[in-house]
Design a protein around this motif. Structure first.
Motif, short mmCIF file in Angstrom:
data_model
loop_
_atom_site.label_atom_id
_atom_site.label_comp_id
_atom_site.label_asym_id
_atom_site.label_seq_id
_atom_site.Cartn_x
_atom_site.Cartn_y
_atom_site.Cartn_z
N GLU A 241 0.30 10.97 -8.30
CA GLU A 241 0.26 10.07 -7.35
C GLU A 241 0.06 8.74 -8.53
N CYS A 242 -0.15 10.27 -10.20
CA CYS A 242 -0.86 9.46 -11.30
C CYS A 242 1.21 8.68 -12.38
N ALA A 243 1.05 8.30 -13.36
CA ALA A 243 1.97 8.06 -14.09
C ALA A 243 1.88 8.22 -15.38
N THR A 244 2.18 8.07 -16.30
CA THR A 244 2.51 7.89 -17.79
C THR A 244 1.77 6.03 -17.74
N SER A 245 2.08 5.61 -17.18
CA SER A 245 1.54 4.00 -17.08
C SER A 245 -0.21 4.59 -16.12
N TRP A 246 -1.08 3.24 -16.43
CA TRP A 246 -1.85 2.92 -16.14
C TRP A 246 -1.62 2.23 -14.59
N ARG A 247 -2.52 3.43 -13.61
CA ARG A 247 -2.85 3.45 -11.86
C ARG A 247 -4.27 2.56 -12.10
N LYS A 248 -4.73 1.51 -11.03
CA LYS A 248 -5.55 1.94 -10.43
C LYS A 248 -5.72 3.27 -9.88
N VAL A 249 -7.42 3.56 -9.71
CA VAL A 249 -7.73 4.28 -8.80
C VAL A 249 -8.12 4.53 -7.95
N ALA A 250 -8.49 3.27 -7.25
CA ALA A 250 -8.31 3.13 -5.93
C ALA A 250 -6.78 3.24 -5.36
N ARG A 251 -5.69 2.91 -5.94
CA ARG A 251 -4.30 2.68 -5.67
C ARG A 251 -3.63 5.09 -4.94
N VAL A 252 -4.43 5.48 -6.83
CA VAL A 252 -3.78 6.93 -6.53
C VAL A 252 -4.21 7.69 -5.56
N VAL A 253 -5.61 7.23 -5.23
CA VAL A 253 -6.91 7.67 -4.56
C VAL A 253 -6.20 7.44 -2.60
N GLY A 254 -5.74 6.19 -2.48
CA GLY A 254 -5.57 6.10 -1.57
C GLY A 254 -4.05 6.58 -0.53
N SER A 255 -3.10 6.24 -2.47
CA SER A 255 -1.92 7.52 -1.97
C SER A 255 -1.78 8.21 -2.08
N ALA A 256 -3.50 9.14 -2.47
CA ALA A 256 -3.10 10.79 -2.04
C ALA A 256 -3.04 10.99 -0.75
N MET A 257 -4.40 10.66 -0.54
CA MET A 257 -5.21 10.18 0.82
C MET A 257 -4.34 10.35 2.23
N LYS A 258 -3.58 9.12 1.58
CA LYS A 258 -2.42 9.22 2.72
C LYS A 258 -0.48 10.47 2.91
N SER A 259 -0.68 10.79 1.85
CA SER A 259 -0.22 12.26 2.09
C SER A 259 -0.22 13.02 2.12
N LEU A 260 -1.87 13.72 2.57
CA LEU A 260 -2.47 14.48 2.86
C LEU A 260 -2.99 14.40 4.12
N GLN A 261 -3.54 13.22 4.63
CA GLN A 261 -3.85 12.26 6.21
C GLN A 261 -3.89 13.43 7.69
N GLU A 262 -2.56 14.62 7.40
CA GLU A 262 -2.04 15.14 8.57
C GLU A 262 -3.05 16.27 8.50
N LYS A 263 -3.09 16.73 6.67
CA LYS A 263 -4.07 18.16 7.06
C LYS A 263 -5.38 18.07 7.11
N LEU A 264 -5.60 16.68 5.59
CA LEU A 264 -7.26 16.37 5.25
C LEU A 264 -7.66 15.17 5.67
N ASP A 265 -7.65 14.45 7.12
CA ASP A 265 -7.66 13.86 7.47
C ASP A 265 -9.40 13.31 7.00
N ASP A 266 -10.31 14.26 7.30
CA ASP A 266 -11.76 14.24 7.47
C ASP A 266 -12.37 14.07 6.03
N ILE A 267 -11.63 14.26 5.16
CA ILE A 267 -12.37 14.34 3.83
C ILE A 267 -12.46 11.98 3.60
N PRO A 268 -13.49 11.97 2.73
CA PRO A 268 -13.74 10.97 2.46
C PRO A 268 -12.80 10.59 1.07
N ASP A 269 -12.58 9.35 1.18
CA ASP A 269 -12.15 8.89 -0.21
C ASP A 269 -13.04 8.86 -1.48
N GLY A 270 -14.56 9.39 -1.12
CA GLY A 270 -15.83 9.21 -2.64
C GLY A 270 -15.03 10.75 -2.99
#
Length: 172
Positions: A104-133
Motif C-alpha cells: 500500500e506504500c508508494a514513492t509519494s507520501w501516504r497517510k499511515v491511516a490510509r496505508v493501514v486501512g487498505s492493508a487491513m481491507k486486503s487481509l480482512q478475510e484472513k486476519l479479521d480480528d487483528i486491531p488497526d493498532g
C-alpha cells in the motif's frame, strides 16, 4: 473553497473519524465472525471515504489545517483484548501484514491511516480480528528497519505519513 469552509470540513471530518473509531471498538465485541467482518468492512469503507474523499482534498488545498502534534491515546497503544488477539499470530501472518502494508506504500507520501486501512481491507478475510493498532505497530517496525520512510509521529496514524525509500518502485 475558502478557508472558513475548509476549517469546518476538516473539523467535521475529525469528529466523524473519532466516532468511527468508537464504532470499531464496539464492532470488535461482536462474537459472530461473519457479522463482525461485514461491519468492519463497511466501517473501513466509510473511513476511507472520509479520509480520501473529503479530508484529503481539504488538506491538499489548506495543508496548514492539519495539526502536526498528535493528541489522545496513541493508535499503537493496545489494550489487553488487542494483545490477546495478536499474541497468537504466527510469523507467517506477521509477514503477510508487512507485505500488505508495503504493497500500500508508494514513492509519494501516504497517510499511515490510509496505508493501514487498505492493508487491513486486503487481509480482512484472513486476519479479521487483528486491531488497526497492531498494523500501526508494524508500520513503526518497517520504518525502523528502513523499509519505508516516515514523516510525523507514527504512533498516531492520522498525524503521520510513509513512503517507499526514494528510488524504490515496489516494496511487494
Amino acid at each position: 473553497m475558502n478557508r472558513t469552509v475548509a476549517e469546518e470540513l476538516y473539523g467535521a471530518c475529525e469528529r466523524v473519524l473519532a466516532n468511527l473509531t468508537e464504532c470499531e471498538a464496539a464492532i470488535r465485541k461482536i462474537e459472530d465472525t461473519e457479522e463482525r467482518q461485514a461491519l468492519l468492512k463497511a466501517l473501513s469503507s466509510a473511513i476511507m471515504e472520509v479520509l480520501a474523499g473529503v479530508r484529503a482534498p481539504v488538506v491538499r488545498q489548506f495543508p496548514e489545517l492539519q495539526p502536526h502534534e498528535a493528541t489522545g491515546r496513541p493508535d499503537t497503544e493496545l489494550d489487553e483484548e488487542d494483545l490477546a488477539a495478536i499474541s497468537q499470530l504466527p510469523e507467517a501472518d506477521i509477514a503477510a501484514i508487512d507485505v500488505a502494508l508495503l504493497a500500500e506504500c508508494a514513492t509519494s507520501w501516504r497517510k499511515v491511516a490510509r496505508v493501514v486501512g487498505s492493508a487491513m481491507k486486503s487481509l480482512q478475510e484472513k486476519l479479521d480480528d487483528i486491531p488497526d493498532g497492531y498494523y500501526a505497530r508494524r508500520v513503526v517496525a518497517l520504518a525502523a528497519a528502513g523499509k519505508i520512510e516516515s514523516d510525523g509521529n507514527l504512533h498516531y496514524m492520522r498525524s503521520s505519513e510513509v513512503r517507499l525509500p526514494q528510488g524504490q518502485q515496489s516494496a511487494a
